[in-house]
Design a protein around this motif. Sequence first.
Motif, PDB file in Angstrom:
ATOM      1  N   ILE A  96      -7.299   0.433   3.335  1.00 19.50           N
ATOM      2  CA  ILE A  96      -7.224  -0.669   4.424  1.00 19.50           C
ATOM      3  C   ILE A  96      -7.864  -0.363   5.635  1.00 19.50           C
ATOM      4  N   ALA A 149      -6.058 -11.193   3.189  1.00 10.91           N
ATOM      5  CA  ALA A 149      -5.034 -11.569   2.093  1.00 10.91           C
ATOM      6  C   ALA A 149      -3.541 -11.894   2.439  1.00 10.91           C
ATOM      7  N   ASP A 150      -2.826 -11.485   3.404  1.00  7.89           N
ATOM      8  CA  ASP A 150      -1.741 -11.609   3.959  1.00  7.89           C
ATOM      9  C   ASP A 150      -1.501 -13.134   4.264  1.00  7.89           C
ATOM     10  N   THR A 207     -13.266 -14.870   9.431  1.00 12.59           N
ATOM     11  CA  THR A 207     -12.657 -14.252   8.048  1.00 12.59           C
ATOM     12  C   THR A 207     -14.029 -13.589   7.291  1.00 12.59           C
ATOM     13  N   TYR A 249     -13.265  -9.428  -2.359  1.00 11.53           N
ATOM     14  CA  TYR A 249     -14.206  -9.017  -0.964  1.00 11.53           C
ATOM     15  C   TYR A 249     -15.723  -9.319  -1.317  1.00 11.53           C
ATOM     16  N   SER A 259      -0.061 -13.729   8.104  1.00 11.86           N
ATOM     17  CA  SER A 259      -0.662 -13.206   9.106  1.00 11.86           C
ATOM     18  C   SER A 259      -2.222 -12.968   8.946  1.00 11.86           C
ATOM     19  N   GLY A 260      -2.718 -12.943   7.731  1.00 12.86           N
ATOM     20  CA  GLY A 260      -4.240 -12.603   7.498  1.00 12.86           C
ATOM     21  C   GLY A 260      -4.884 -13.892   7.936  1.00 12.86           C
ATOM     22  N   GLU A 306      -7.170  -1.105   9.680  1.00 14.55           N
ATOM     23  CA  GLU A 306      -6.146  -0.988  10.677  1.00 14.55           C
ATOM     24  C   GLU A 306      -6.226  -2.460  11.462  1.00 14.55           C
ATOM     25  N   SER A 357      -6.773  -8.214   8.396  1.00 12.42           N
ATOM     26  CA  SER A 357      -6.213  -8.837   6.880  1.00 12.42           C
ATOM     27  C   SER A 357      -6.678  -9.947   6.758  1.00 12.42           C
ATOM     28  N   ALA A 385     -13.997 -10.190   8.623  1.00  8.10           N
ATOM     29  CA  ALA A 385     -12.641  -9.258   8.312  1.00  8.10           C
ATOM     30  C   ALA A 385     -13.273  -8.955   6.686  1.00  8.10           C
ATOM     31  N   LYS A 435       1.030  -1.178   0.094  1.00  7.80           N
ATOM     32  CA  LYS A 435      -0.065  -0.012   0.108  1.00  7.80           C
ATOM     33  C   LYS A 435       0.698   1.173   0.026  1.00  7.80           C
ATOM     34  N   ILE A 487     -13.457  -4.914   5.305  1.00  9.50           N
ATOM     35  CA  ILE A 487     -12.748  -4.422   4.190  1.00  9.50           C
ATOM     36  C   ILE A 487     -13.775  -4.226   3.050  1.00  9.50           C
TER      37      ILE A 487
END
Length: 448
Positions: free
Chosen positions: A401, A408-409, A436, A230, A412-413, A403, A406, A439, A2, A443
């Motif tokens: 984004i 996608a990561d 999930t 998404y 860590s997603g 904060e 996530s 999240a 980003k 998003i």
Amino acid sequence: MKKLISLSLAGLLAASLVGCKKADTATSEGSTSENTLEISGLDGGYGTKGWEEVVKAFEEKEGVKVNLRLEKNIADTLRSEVQAGTYPDLVYLSVGSKGGLTDTMIAEKMLTDISDVLDEKVYGEDEMVKDKLIGGIYEGLATMPYADGKLYLAPINYSPCGLFYNANLFKQKGWEVPTTWDEMWELGEKAKAEGISLFTYPTTGYFDAFFSALLNETAGPEVYTKLMTYDVDAWNMPEVKKAFEIVGKLAQYVEPTTVANANGDNFKKNQQLVLDDKALFVPNGTWLPEEMKDAPRVDGFEWGFTALPKVDAMGDAYATTFTEQVFIPKEAKNPELAKKFITFLYSDEATKLFYENGGAVMPVKNASEFIGADDMNALYYTVYDNGAKSNAVGFQVMDNIVEGVSVADANSGVLYATVNSIVNGSKTVDEWYDATLDAVKQISEANK
């Protein structure tokens, strides 16, 4: 990413403010004739020899001049030129490459729609491009970044991911490689009776490729594209939750030490489990045999490779594919010649030249014909010959984004990183799916 995109966009916007007149009055120094094709690209892992040979062959056939420029830092070079209003006709620089230039140009809508290339014949051949390409290879966000069904980047140099195993062990035991998940569970019970676990994984990051293929199997490629943008309604579908449930059942067959070693320091210990016949399958990419070439192994060990099992006998098997891409900037001087060159990239001649001069494999259905039977690469690149379909990894990059949130990561997603918690039993499949979905909703809401 980003931050990189934001910085790059700022640079481009600044350049447009102070350099628009320069671009409008560009001299012939930055232009090309109709008989000259300007190609700029990355001098990457496959080297330059393959490109040089393919360019030479195209020049001879088409009677044109091709100026090929491949550099290690091509993103930096091109960024300066783009800011000055100078563009090549074709760029070989993939989505997500260092520097983020391709991602920036996508965000700024600076790429040419090349959907018509799919309906062109492969250069010098009778088959259309769309028919020669591996099924599913051009339908992901890496090639259709706006999820609008239009092609903006052409896939090249593919590398399949799937499940690796010891083929010799299967021969010794008289076991068949499962083609459906029901067969997978049956094999899991047989292996358990012999003190062997069905499954392990290096780290949860490897589930980006695994879970992407699985979602294509349970929900289908059209829904998968919506998932990657998404789309909340798509994520609410029972076919999507089924993928979570399959991973939940697979967790019951994971080798017990896997979670403890599923990190950047000890991941090879999990890969070693397959070499020691302590686990049957491990998800990975074509680099695995080389990465483990010096590791000890049981006598007679022989690498095997397969796509994920199908949801049912009538369904499709998928093996995730990572690709590189080429694209035509909107400001290219010779877009039609660039398109013709793209069709040549998928020809048998170009496929052979790329492989023999660097090892790159073009994403065409007959690519394995140019790989010798004794070549280790034949193991991976025949997976699509055997009926598996290809899919890509990757969520659409969102403008806003959230904060601390996530999906996608890969490391860590919530979608992938939660797998450890499912395997060790600290979270349920329902909790994972609900987290999930939550999240995704956050998003999606932030990017309405």
